[in-house]
Design a protein around this motif. Sequence first.
Motif, PDB file in Angstrom:
ATOM      1  N   HIS A  30       3.984  -8.503  -5.761  1.00 27.32           N
ATOM      2  CA  HIS A  30       3.896  -7.194  -6.408  1.00 27.32           C
ATOM      3  C   HIS A  30       4.818  -6.226  -5.679  1.00 27.32           C
ATOM      4  N   ARG A  31       5.476  -5.378  -6.438  1.00 26.80           N
ATOM      5  CA  ARG A  31       6.274  -4.313  -5.839  1.00 26.80           C
ATOM      6  C   ARG A  31       6.090  -3.057  -6.673  1.00 26.80           C
ATOM      7  N   VAL A  32       6.268  -1.920  -6.011  1.00 27.75           N
ATOM      8  CA  VAL A  32       6.110  -0.632  -6.681  1.00 27.75           C
ATOM      9  C   VAL A  32       7.499  -0.087  -6.992  1.00 27.75           C
TER      10      VAL A  32
ATOM     11  N   THR B 252       5.254   5.918 -11.036  1.00 31.36           N
ATOM     12  CA  THR B 252       5.303   4.731 -10.193  1.00 31.36           C
ATOM     13  C   THR B 252       4.590   3.614 -10.941  1.00 31.36           C
TER      14      THR B 252
ATOM     15  N   ARG C  22       3.575  -0.606 -10.934  1.00 29.46           N
ATOM     16  CA  ARG C  22       3.398  -1.820 -10.149  1.00 29.46           C
ATOM     17  C   ARG C  22       3.888  -3.000 -10.980  1.00 29.46           C
TER      18      ARG C  22
END
Length: 119
Positions: free
Chosen positions: A93-95, A106, A108
Amino acid sequence: MAKIKKGDLVQVIAGATQARGGDRGKQGKVLEVLVERNRVVVEGVNFVTKHERVGQTQRGTRTGGLETVEAPIHISNVAVVDPDSKKPTRVGHRVETKTVDGVTKTVRVRYAKKSGKDL
């Protein structure tokens, strides 16, 4: 948060091989995620025979008998398939920040760890 979601393409990574009558190596779409039991139902994997009681519909046709349906498989026995290499991969996972109509949000995002592609 579960790393596998409904609609993902997954591969069975545990169990008996296909040569021995098992499902290891088979790929299929996730039809259902049973979160409370940590299990997933995968299309074309883990078929079981159910005995359905014989009955009749209002038109008079007979229902029931033996049916083969997909049974749940533990979530640890499947892995998400990488969209590039078509092999199992881990999920990360990255934001990311995205701007839509002047509003910055933002988000996810899930991605395949082998290739870095979004899932």
